[in-house]
Design an enzyme around this catalytic site. Structure first.
Site, PDB file in Angstrom:
ATOM      1  N   GLU A   1       0.818  -1.211   0.000  1.00 31.74           N
ATOM      2  CA  GLU A   1       0.000   0.000   0.000  1.00 31.74           C
ATOM      3  C   GLU A   1       0.855   1.266   0.000  1.00 31.74           C
ATOM      4  O   GLU A   1       0.514   2.248  -0.663  1.00 31.74           O
ATOM      5  CB  GLU A   1      -0.950  -0.040   1.192  1.00 31.74           C
ATOM      6  CG  GLU A   1      -1.970  -1.165   1.037  1.00 31.74           C
ATOM      7  CD  GLU A   1      -2.767  -1.459   2.293  1.00 31.74           C
ATOM      8  OE1 GLU A   1      -2.649  -0.696   3.277  1.00 31.74           O
ATOM      9  OE2 GLU A   1      -3.513  -2.445   2.279  1.00 31.74           O
TER      10      GLU A   1
ATOM     11  N   GLU B   1      -4.087  -9.572   3.655  1.00 34.10           N
ATOM     12  CA  GLU B   1      -5.097  -9.289   4.681  1.00 34.10           C
ATOM     13  C   GLU B   1      -6.226 -10.312   4.652  1.00 34.10           C
ATOM     14  O   GLU B   1      -6.725 -10.722   5.702  1.00 34.10           O
ATOM     15  CB  GLU B   1      -5.667  -7.877   4.498  1.00 34.10           C
ATOM     16  CG  GLU B   1      -4.719  -6.767   4.914  1.00 34.10           C
ATOM     17  CD  GLU B   1      -3.733  -6.346   3.840  1.00 34.10           C
ATOM     18  OE1 GLU B   1      -3.069  -5.320   4.010  1.00 34.10           O
ATOM     19  OE2 GLU B   1      -3.601  -7.065   2.822  1.00 34.10           O
TER      20      GLU B   1
END
Length: 198
Positions: free
Chosen positions: A116, A136
């Site tokens: 990210e 995730e």
């Protein structure tokens, strides 16, 4: 030892994630240090470009799991979790809003928040040994920090959904073909190429 090394030379700032023994995983000190140096980079007129990279074999393995609540035995502290999430989101917002170029030099493994952070940079260059994974989903965690906004715009909705939902590892050459990266280099050439571009 500083979580992030930060140097300036010839109008270029270089930030190096410096927890190689933890694959440069981000803990609260790392997040605070990155926010602080981004503000310094933004306001220092002597530097025009920022290079972000990692020390050792990882760019960043993401959030330090020692600081994430995954245990059923320990009470869940919602305020603490929200504070950590807000810090990560602040990093993404800051990377995007800084009005100077930021180049990610992805030298190795990039996982979760590591991906990210790279996505929020203006340009992404990588070593041939780099890899990317949004894991995730494998931990029943939610994608945050703008990845759901940025990734589909870089590589298309279908590929982005597949990466986010499966958590599979994407190697540098495939990431280049997807459009996630601008260039891929031999590991020993990555910094030199980043400096040349800067």
């Amino acid at each position: 030892m500083q979580d992030i090394e930060y140097v300036k030379q010839d109008g270029i700032a270089i930030a190096t994630f410096n927890r190689p023994e933890k694959l440069n995983a981000f803990r609260s000190q790392s997040r605070a240090a990155l926010l602080e140096l981004l503000e310094d980079f933004k306001t220092d007129s002597s530097v025009k470009v920022l290079l972000l990279t990692g020390k050792g074999r990882a760019f960043s393995a993401g959030a330090d799991l020692a600081e994430i609540h995954l245990s059923k035995e320990e009470p869940f502290d919602e305020e603490k979790e929200r504070e950590g999430l807000e810090q990560f989101q602040s990093i993404t917002r800051k990377l995007i809003e800084v009005p100077k170029p930021i180049i990610a030099l992805i030298n190795g493994l990039a996982v979760g928040v590591g991906v990210e952070i790279a996505l929020a940079c203006d340009i992404r260059l990588a070593s041939q040994s780099a890899s990317f994974a949004l894991t995730e989903s494998k931990r029943s965690l939610f994608q945050t920090n703008g990845v759901m906004f940025i990734l589909p715009r870089l590589i298309g909705f279908g590929r982005a959904m597949e990466m986010m939902m499966t958590g599979r590892k994407v190697m540098a050459e495939e990431a280049l073909q997807m459009g996630l990266l601008s260039f891929v280099y031999e590991p020993e050439a990555l910094m030199a190429e980043g400096l040349k571009m800067a």
